[in-house]
Design an enzyme around this catalytic site. Structure first.
Site, PDB file in Angstrom:
ATOM      1  N   GLU A  55       0.852  -1.192   0.000  1.00 50.86           N
ATOM      2  CA  GLU A  55       0.000   0.000   0.000  1.00 50.86           C
ATOM      3  C   GLU A  55       0.889   1.243   0.000  1.00 50.86           C
ATOM      4  O   GLU A  55       2.044   1.195   0.443  1.00 50.86           O
ATOM      5  CB  GLU A  55      -0.905  -0.083   1.257  1.00 50.86           C
ATOM      6  CG  GLU A  55      -1.845   1.060   1.497  1.00 50.86           C
ATOM      7  CD  GLU A  55      -2.889   1.280   0.408  1.00 50.86           C
ATOM      8  OE1 GLU A  55      -2.503   1.542  -0.741  1.00 50.86           O
ATOM      9  OE2 GLU A  55      -4.088   1.245   0.732  1.00 50.86           O
ATOM     10  N   ASP A  56       0.347   2.351  -0.495  1.00 50.90           N
ATOM     11  CA  ASP A  56       1.130   3.588  -0.498  1.00 50.90           C
ATOM     12  C   ASP A  56       1.158   4.239   0.885  1.00 50.90           C
ATOM     13  O   ASP A  56       2.211   4.622   1.381  1.00 50.90           O
ATOM     14  CB  ASP A  56       0.590   4.577  -1.550  1.00 50.90           C
ATOM     15  CG  ASP A  56      -0.919   4.829  -1.432  1.00 50.90           C
ATOM     16  OD1 ASP A  56      -1.592   4.200  -0.582  1.00 50.90           O
ATOM     17  OD2 ASP A  56      -1.444   5.653  -2.212  1.00 50.90           O
ATOM     18  N   ARG A  93       1.392  12.283  -9.420  1.00 51.78           N
ATOM     19  CA  ARG A  93       1.870  10.915  -9.167  1.00 51.78           C
ATOM     20  C   ARG A  93       3.305  10.729  -9.667  1.00 51.78           C
ATOM     21  O   ARG A  93       4.038   9.890  -9.176  1.00 51.78           O
ATOM     22  CB  ARG A  93       0.983   9.886  -9.895  1.00 51.78           C
ATOM     23  CG  ARG A  93      -0.426   9.763  -9.333  1.00 51.78           C
ATOM     24  CD  ARG A  93      -1.077   8.489  -9.877  1.00 51.78           C
ATOM     25  NE  ARG A  93      -2.510   8.485  -9.711  1.00 51.78           N
ATOM     26  CZ  ARG A  93      -3.150   8.089  -8.597  1.00 51.78           C
ATOM     27  NH1 ARG A  93      -2.465   7.694  -7.560  1.00 51.78           N
ATOM     28  NH2 ARG A  93      -4.467   8.090  -8.538  1.00 51.78           N
ATOM     29  N   PHE A 126      -1.216  16.169   4.141  1.00 50.84           N
ATOM     30  CA  PHE A 126      -1.539  15.495   2.884  1.00 50.84           C
ATOM     31  C   PHE A 126      -0.323  15.548   1.974  1.00 50.84           C
ATOM     32  O   PHE A 126       0.235  16.608   1.727  1.00 50.84           O
ATOM     33  CB  PHE A 126      -2.745  16.149   2.213  1.00 50.84           C
ATOM     34  CG  PHE A 126      -3.363  15.260   1.178  1.00 50.84           C
ATOM     35  CD1 PHE A 126      -4.281  14.286   1.536  1.00 50.84           C
ATOM     36  CD2 PHE A 126      -2.989  15.375  -0.158  1.00 50.84           C
ATOM     37  CE1 PHE A 126      -4.830  13.435   0.584  1.00 50.84           C
ATOM     38  CE2 PHE A 126      -3.531  14.527  -1.115  1.00 50.84           C
ATOM     39  CZ  PHE A 126      -4.454  13.563  -0.743  1.00 50.84           C
ATOM     40  N   ASP A 158      -3.784   5.732   6.483  1.00 45.54           N
ATOM     41  CA  ASP A 158      -4.247   6.959   7.123  1.00 45.54           C
ATOM     42  C   ASP A 158      -5.226   6.557   8.236  1.00 45.54           C
ATOM     43  O   ASP A 158      -4.815   6.193   9.326  1.00 45.54           O
ATOM     44  CB  ASP A 158      -4.887   7.804   6.016  1.00 45.54           C
ATOM     45  CG  ASP A 158      -5.357   9.168   6.470  1.00 45.54           C
ATOM     46  OD1 ASP A 158      -4.976   9.607   7.549  1.00 45.54           O
ATOM     47  OD2 ASP A 158      -6.133   9.802   5.722  1.00 45.54           O
TER      48      ASP A 158
HETATM   49  P1  5GP Z   1      -7.351   5.204   4.798  1.00 46.22           P
HETATM   50  O1  5GP Z   1      -8.441   4.268   4.399  1.00 46.22           O
HETATM   51  O2  5GP Z   1      -6.235   4.571   5.580  1.00 46.22           O
HETATM   52  O3  5GP Z   1      -7.893   6.434   5.485  1.00 46.22           O
HETATM   53  O4  5GP Z   1      -6.774   5.817   3.464  1.00 46.22           O
HETATM   54  C1  5GP Z   1      -5.907   5.143   2.664  1.00 46.22           C
HETATM   55  C2  5GP Z   1      -5.892   5.762   1.283  1.00 46.22           C
HETATM   56  O5  5GP Z   1      -6.173   7.164   1.333  1.00 46.22           O
HETATM   57  C3  5GP Z   1      -4.512   5.660   0.691  1.00 46.22           C
HETATM   58  O6  5GP Z   1      -4.338   4.449  -0.005  1.00 46.22           O
HETATM   59  C4  5GP Z   1      -4.478   6.873  -0.217  1.00 46.22           C
HETATM   60  O7  5GP Z   1      -5.066   6.557  -1.448  1.00 46.22           O
HETATM   61  C5  5GP Z   1      -5.339   7.893   0.482  1.00 46.22           C
HETATM   62  N1  5GP Z   1      -4.546   8.847   1.278  1.00 46.22           N
HETATM   63  C6  5GP Z   1      -4.457   8.929   2.627  1.00 46.22           C
HETATM   64  N2  5GP Z   1      -3.629   9.917   2.997  1.00 46.22           N
HETATM   65  C7  5GP Z   1      -3.149  10.451   1.854  1.00 46.22           C
HETATM   66  C8  5GP Z   1      -2.210  11.511   1.571  1.00 46.22           C
HETATM   67  O8  5GP Z   1      -1.617  12.188   2.444  1.00 46.22           O
HETATM   68  N3  5GP Z   1      -1.985  11.776   0.255  1.00 46.22           N
HETATM   69  C9  5GP Z   1      -2.592  11.081  -0.754  1.00 46.22           C
HETATM   70  N4  5GP Z   1      -2.289  11.432  -2.003  1.00 46.22           N
HETATM   71  N5  5GP Z   1      -3.471  10.080  -0.522  1.00 46.22           N
HETATM   72  C10 5GP Z   1      -3.739   9.774   0.766  1.00 46.22           C
END
Ligand code: 5GP
Length: 169
Positions: A89-90, A155, A142, A93
């Site tokens: 995963e990238d 990206r 972010f 959050d």
């Molecule tokens: P979660 O479900 O953990 O809240 O969110 C995960 C997804 O939210 C990540 O795979 C990503 O796509 C997006 N995301 C969360 N934080 C960031 C951020 O700081 N920058 C970007 N570009 N995407 C984020």
């Protein structure tokens, strides 16, 4: 984070994964789209005969706030039976996305399921997810670049940068 810092960390993660999965059939599952660059670099730092698959999920859409809604847009192509799985995963959050994926993949008969995320915003977590391999811990900001977008932009930046909003937004 500079491209050089990222490369160093990805290399270290690849070496650890190589040691941990000796003689174990391993599939890496990249979560599209954000993890595609990380996955591409990570697999080249792993010295094992691995396979790769992808899943695509609904994410933030065109906003920078989590909707908490997770929907599978593209599911896995292959069965996971008889394989160890590493989800790539990238960024984690709130944890809502990975929590869903983890449950989904665990129900597919893999020998084990572990998670590798390049970035971790642990201060924002709403559900606990086990992060077995982590690149960098980051604050509640972010970020874009190295595969991460805002409205499908940035990206292709080689670095990971904090998104600074204009005053009138
Ligand atoms: P979660 O479900 O953990 O809240 O969110 C995960 C997804 O939210 C990540 O795979 C990503 O796509 C997006 N995301 C969360 N934080 C960031 C951020 O700081 N920058 C970007 N570009 N995407 C984020």
């Amino acid at each position: 984070m500079s491209a050089k810092e990222i490369a160093g960390r990805v290399d270290a993660l690849g070496k650890r994964i190589t040691l941990d999965y000796q003689n174990k059939p391993l599939i890496l599952i990249g979560i599209l789209k954000g993890a595609f660059i990380f996955l591409a670099d990570l697999i080249r730092a792993i010295d094992l005969p691995i396979s790769v698959d992808f899943m695509a999920l609904s994410s933030y859409g065109n906003s920078t706030k989590s909707s908490g809604v997770v929907r599978i847009i593209k599911d896995l192509d292959y069965s996971l039976e008889g394989h160890h799985v590493l989800v790539v995963e990238d960024i984690v959050d709130t944890g809502l996305t990975l929590n869903y994926i983890y449950g989904h993949i665990k129900s597919r008969g893999a020998l084990s399921v572990k998670i590798c995320s390049l970035l971790d915003k642990s201060g924002r977590r709403q559900v606990a997810v086990p992060l077995h391999y982590k690149g960098f811990e980051i604050p509640d900001e972010f970020v874009v670049g190295y595969g991460l977008d805002v409205d499908e932009k940035y990206r292709n930046l080689p670095n990971i940068c904090k998104l600074v909003r204009a005053i009138d937004e």
